[in-house]
Design a protein around this motif. Structure first.
Motif, PDB file in Angstrom:
ATOM      1  N   ASP A 101       0.855  -1.196   0.000  1.00 50.75           N
ATOM      2  CA  ASP A 101       0.000   0.000   0.000  1.00 50.75           C
ATOM      3  C   ASP A 101       0.886   1.240   0.000  1.00 50.75           C
ATOM      4  O   ASP A 101       1.844   1.319   0.782  1.00 50.75           O
ATOM      5  CB  ASP A 101      -0.896   0.037   1.244  1.00 50.75           C
ATOM      6  CG  ASP A 101      -2.044  -0.949   1.149  1.00 50.75           C
ATOM      7  OD1 ASP A 101      -2.411  -1.529   2.180  1.00 50.75           O
ATOM      8  OD2 ASP A 101      -2.553  -1.140   0.027  1.00 50.75           O
ATOM      9  N   ASP A 148      -6.634   2.984 -16.574  1.00 55.59           N
ATOM     10  CA  ASP A 148      -6.421   2.153 -17.764  1.00 55.59           C
ATOM     11  C   ASP A 148      -6.185   2.988 -19.020  1.00 55.59           C
ATOM     12  O   ASP A 148      -5.732   2.457 -20.035  1.00 55.59           O
ATOM     13  CB  ASP A 148      -7.616   1.221 -17.992  1.00 55.59           C
ATOM     14  CG  ASP A 148      -7.737   0.189 -16.884  1.00 55.59           C
ATOM     15  OD1 ASP A 148      -6.682  -0.309 -16.441  1.00 55.59           O
ATOM     16  OD2 ASP A 148      -8.873  -0.122 -16.459  1.00 55.59           O
ATOM     17  N   ARG A 208       1.675  -0.372 -14.061  1.00 56.45           N
ATOM     18  CA  ARG A 208       0.742  -1.402 -14.548  1.00 56.45           C
ATOM     19  C   ARG A 208       1.486  -2.580 -15.162  1.00 56.45           C
ATOM     20  O   ARG A 208       1.158  -3.745 -14.909  1.00 56.45           O
ATOM     21  CB  ARG A 208      -0.205  -0.790 -15.576  1.00 56.45           C
ATOM     22  CG  ARG A 208      -1.243   0.154 -14.964  1.00 56.45           C
ATOM     23  CD  ARG A 208      -1.949   0.971 -16.034  1.00 56.45           C
ATOM     24  NE  ARG A 208      -2.529   0.124 -17.051  1.00 56.45           N
ATOM     25  CZ  ARG A 208      -2.844   0.541 -18.283  1.00 56.45           C
ATOM     26  NH1 ARG A 208      -2.599   1.785 -18.632  1.00 56.45           N
ATOM     27  NH2 ARG A 208      -3.378  -0.299 -19.150  1.00 56.45           N
ATOM     28  N   LYS A 215      -2.510  -7.575  -8.946  1.00 54.93           N
ATOM     29  CA  LYS A 215      -3.670  -6.732  -9.220  1.00 54.93           C
ATOM     30  C   LYS A 215      -3.416  -5.338  -8.635  1.00 54.93           C
ATOM     31  O   LYS A 215      -2.921  -5.204  -7.513  1.00 54.93           O
ATOM     32  CB  LYS A 215      -4.920  -7.354  -8.603  1.00 54.93           C
ATOM     33  CG  LYS A 215      -6.203  -6.573  -8.901  1.00 54.93           C
ATOM     34  CD  LYS A 215      -7.402  -7.244  -8.250  1.00 54.93           C
ATOM     35  CE  LYS A 215      -8.696  -6.445  -8.525  1.00 54.93           C
ATOM     36  NZ  LYS A 215      -9.869  -7.057  -7.852  1.00 54.93           N
ATOM     37  N   ASP A 253      -5.122  -1.692  -7.555  1.00 52.06           N
ATOM     38  CA  ASP A 253      -6.350  -0.951  -7.218  1.00 52.06           C
ATOM     39  C   ASP A 253      -5.950   0.399  -6.624  1.00 52.06           C
ATOM     40  O   ASP A 253      -4.839   0.561  -6.100  1.00 52.06           O
ATOM     41  CB  ASP A 253      -7.196  -1.722  -6.192  1.00 52.06           C
ATOM     42  CG  ASP A 253      -7.801  -2.978  -6.793  1.00 52.06           C
ATOM     43  OD1 ASP A 253      -7.710  -4.037  -6.140  1.00 52.06           O
ATOM     44  OD2 ASP A 253      -8.323  -2.903  -7.932  1.00 52.06           O
ATOM     45  N   PHE A 254      -6.923   1.343  -6.683  1.00 54.41           N
ATOM     46  CA  PHE A 254      -6.659   2.630  -6.041  1.00 54.41           C
ATOM     47  C   PHE A 254      -7.967   3.265  -5.591  1.00 54.41           C
ATOM     48  O   PHE A 254      -9.044   2.971  -6.120  1.00 54.41           O
ATOM     49  CB  PHE A 254      -5.924   3.575  -6.995  1.00 54.41           C
ATOM     50  CG  PHE A 254      -6.813   4.186  -8.060  1.00 54.41           C
ATOM     51  CD1 PHE A 254      -7.155   3.469  -9.206  1.00 54.41           C
ATOM     52  CD2 PHE A 254      -7.330   5.466  -7.918  1.00 54.41           C
ATOM     53  CE1 PHE A 254      -7.964   4.030 -10.179  1.00 54.41           C
ATOM     54  CE2 PHE A 254      -8.136   6.021  -8.895  1.00 54.41           C
ATOM     55  CZ  PHE A 254      -8.458   5.306 -10.023  1.00 54.41           C
ATOM     56  N   THR A 255      -7.837   4.080  -4.580  1.00 58.03           N
ATOM     57  CA  THR A 255      -8.957   4.915  -4.124  1.00 58.03           C
ATOM     58  C   THR A 255      -8.435   6.331  -3.983  1.00 58.03           C
ATOM     59  O   THR A 255      -7.269   6.544  -3.609  1.00 58.03           O
ATOM     60  CB  THR A 255      -9.506   4.421  -2.767  1.00 58.03           C
ATOM     61  OG1 THR A 255      -8.460   4.447  -1.797  1.00 58.03           O
ATOM     62  CG2 THR A 255     -10.062   3.006  -2.897  1.00 58.03           C
ATOM     63  N   THR A 270      -2.990   0.219  -4.055  1.00 60.47           N
ATOM     64  CA  THR A 270      -2.806  -1.103  -3.447  1.00 60.47           C
ATOM     65  C   THR A 270      -2.430  -2.111  -4.514  1.00 60.47           C
ATOM     66  O   THR A 270      -3.113  -2.237  -5.527  1.00 60.47           O
ATOM     67  CB  THR A 270      -4.090  -1.570  -2.733  1.00 60.47           C
ATOM     68  OG1 THR A 270      -4.441  -0.610  -1.732  1.00 60.47           O
ATOM     69  CG2 THR A 270      -3.871  -2.940  -2.085  1.00 60.47           C
ATOM     70  N   CYS A 287      -1.711  -6.137  -4.942  1.00 62.14           N
ATOM     71  CA  CYS A 287      -1.872  -7.438  -4.299  1.00 62.14           C
ATOM     72  C   CYS A 287      -1.371  -8.512  -5.262  1.00 62.14           C
ATOM     73  O   CYS A 287      -1.814  -8.578  -6.412  1.00 62.14           O
ATOM     74  CB  CYS A 287      -3.334  -7.676  -3.937  1.00 62.14           C
ATOM     75  SG  CYS A 287      -3.620  -9.255  -3.076  1.00 62.14           S
TER      76      CYS A 287
END
Length: 654
Positions: free
Chosen positions: A598, A613, A624, A633, A635-637, A646, A648
């Motif tokens: 993270d 993307d 990426r 994988k 992910d983001f917020t 993040t 994973c």
């Protein structure tokens, strides 16, 4: 009339047969091996036909002269073209006979010659890889030095050393190549060389090694030797172009070395001399001459541009464009030829202040240069891998030789047992004891070899780290030489990426385990470097780490470090815009099933329309790609209170 012609033919045949018989009889009367060698090495022997040469073989066998028997087969291999007996099975059969002759009395020198030619033939027939023939050649070269190079003179030792040195050079083992080629040069008597062409190739490889090391004075000295050799040793009419080619090439090489040393005026004289050699034999129907003239013009134009002689450059550029149409640029050998031309065009148009055309050719240079650098990087990696594989193959050869010797002893032991069963019991006991000592010794040697291989791997990591630090230094130097802030930032980002990779290799060679690193200490050092590189003196941004004590292999650590470098760099660049305070948190934890990274900041957040993307950001696209490489994988917020990325991934515990 016809009967008369037949009689003349029969008379001529009888004369030839009588001459053959006289040659065989003369050979029969020779009493020493040295005399027989001299007879077989005489160029007049080549004029004999195959039946006459074959007639000498029974004489050698009757005298039981194994050295001459070997030399007879060796010369037969050389005379094969004159005898017109080429076929696919010829050389393997000759080489087998040479090897058998060398083995009869344990002829060490002849055995090495046979081993060399067998390896060379197997490589030509693709039975051996370049790495395997490298190992075989190292084995041969060490034996040649031990037995004394002078003892190999009858066996075209100049050609052997040239081929061995060329293989060392191709695999990037420049120290070994130089040692081998200097031994070839130190034969020191031109008449001992098979031809001036062989002598030239030896000098040219030595010149290339010094040039690669940027030892230009020595490279110039060898280029001068090549020029003088080919000026004084003219080839026959069929190969006269070789003499001109080497005179021209050596002149152009000297011009380039002088250019690198800053002596442009003197370099121009040599470039003019080199081009004049090719221009005198200009022939657009001869691809070799076209390529030679093309390369010569590149050097000449480059120097004249440096001297500001633009009025002389324009007609030369037209000439090189003309030659370009006759060069097959799609072939691998010529694919990068236009790069030299485009570089000259850039300098030409810049000198004329025609920046539109200069920029157009600059783009072409960048595209080809990038492609060339990628090819060279692959080549360097291949050379390192090849030499490592070669060492392994050499160990296998030595182990196989030891095993063959042991098997031979056991076969002899079994034969003696059948004859003297009673008496052999004691001998068997002593032999077993000796074999146990041999096994113990071999075990010790294997353990020593394993330690040496670990040291070699550690040295490889150390050298990779050093090379990456050199690259990082080049980025730093380049950034300090430009006034463009964007370019300086790009250079700095590149420097940080290289550092993240170099840090992995530094951790590896400093650790006891050469395959894994402690992720906590790696990330602590990495983040400190990024903070030092990116943090503004006007900002108070805290960088906090929560990292467990996991260990990762190199294939996981490098992509992970690059990902972290990009994400933290983006935080410094964008997350705290117009802010003086902030916080970046990095968390990395690994469980039995997965690992999670993270990167969180309390900055301004990403734009509302941000699509990970579709973004064209180099950093995000690199992240990426690296996540895909880790089979993970991303992910983001993001909100006005900050952003969290993040990653994973499937667990990669070493």
């Amino acid at each position: 009339m016809k009967q008369f012609a037949v009689l003349i033919f029969l008379f001529a045949a009888s004369v030839i047969s009588a001459q053959q018989a006289q040659s065989v009889e003369a050979f029969r009367k020779l009493t020493t091996t040295a005399q027989r060698f001299a007879f077989l090495a005489d160029s007049n022997v080549v004029k004999m036909d195959k039946p006459a040469y074959d007639a000498i073989l029974p004489v050698i066998e009757a005298k039981k002269d194994d050295k001459t028997l070997f030399f007879w087969h060796f010369q037969y291999m050389r005379f094969a073209e004159q005898f017109k007996v080429f076929n696919d099975e010829l050389f393997p059969k000759i080489l087998e006979n040479m090897s058998n002759a060398a083995a009869k009395r344990g002829l060490d020198i002849e055995s090495v010659v046979a081993q060399y030619h067998i390896a060379f033939d197997d490589f030509g027939n693709k039975k051996l890889s370049e790495q395997q023939v490298y190992s075989a050649f190292i084995h041969c070269f060490e034996k040649i030095k031990r037995l004394g190079i002078d003892n190999f003179r009858p066996y075209s030792i100049d050609q052997i050393l040239l081929q061995i040195g060329g293989n060392f050079y191709a695999l990037g083992d420049y120290d070994k190549a130089l040692e081998c080629l200097l031994e070839a040069e130190n034969l020191n008597k031109p008449k001992l060389y098979s031809s001036p062409h062989i002598h030239t190739l030896i000098l040219n490889l030595i010149q290339s090694i010094y040039a690669d090391a940027k030892n230009y004075p020595k490279a110039i000295a060898y280029a001068e030797k090549i020029y003088d050799l080919n000026l004084n040793n003219q080839y026959d009419a069929e190969h006269s172009w070789f003499s001109t080619f080497w005179q021209g090439l050596s002149s152009l090489d000297i011009a380039l070395y002088l250019f690198e040393m800053g002596n442009f005026e003197k370099g121009e004289k040599y470039a003019d001399r080199g081009y004049a050699k090719y221009k005198a034999q200009e022939d657009i129907n001869n691809p070799e001459k076209v390529v030679a003239a093309f390369d010569a013009l590149y050097v000449l134009i480059k120097i004249k541009l440096k001297l500001g002689k633009l009025n002389e450059v324009e007609p030369l550029l037209k000439k090189v464009e003309f030659f370009k149409t006759y060069i097959p640029l799609s072939t691998e050998a010529n694919y990068f030829k236009p790069l030299k031309l485009y570089q000259n065009y850039v300098n030409y148009y810049e000198a004329k202040k025609d920046y539109t055309n200069a920029f157009r050719y600059m783009k072409l240079v960048a595209e080809l240069q990038d492609s060339l650098e990628r090819r060279n990087d692959k080549r360097k990696l291949w050379q390192i891998e090849s030499r490592v594989k070669s060492d392994n193959y050499l160990s296998q050869i030595q182990s196989a030789e030891a095993e063959n010797r042991l098997q031979e002893r056991l076969r002899n032991l079994a034969l003696i047992t059948l004859v003297l069963f009673g008496a052999i019991a004691f001998v068997v006991y002593r032999r077993i004891k000796k074999d146990n000592q041999t096994i113990t010794k071999q075990k010790t040697l294997l353990e020593q070899s394993l330690g040496e291989k670990e040291n070699m791997l550690r040295e490889i990591h150390h050298r990779i780290k050093n090379n990456l630090q050199v690259i990082s230094g080049l980025f730093d130097k380049q950034s300090r030489q430009t006034w463009d802030e964007t370019t300086r930032k790009l250079m700095k980002e590149g420097q940080d990426r290289v550092f993240s990779i170099a840090l992995v290799h530094e951790n590896l060679y400093q650790s006891d385990n050469l395959t894994t690193i402690q992720i906590k200490s790696y990330l602590e050092t990495l983040t400190k470097n990024i903070e030092k590189s990116q943090k503004s003196e006007f900002q108070d941004i805290a960088l906090k780490l929560d990292v467990d004590d996991s260990v990762l292999d190199i294939d996981t650590a490098i992509p992970l470090g690059l990902i972290l470098n990009e994400l933290i760099t983006n935080c410094y660049k964008y997350a705290f815009k117009d802010r003086t305070k902030g916080e970046i948190q990095i968390r990395f934890h690994q469980t039995a099933n997965k690992m999670v990274l993270d990167v969180q900041d309390n900055g301004v957040g990403l734009p509302q329309n941000f699509d990970i993307d579709k973004t064209k950001s180099l950093g995000i696209n690199l992240v990426r790609g690296l996540v895909r490489q880790l089979d993970g994988k991303l992910d983001f917020t993001s909100s006005a209170e900050g952003t969290t990325f993040t990653i994973c991934c499937i667990n990669q515990v070493a």
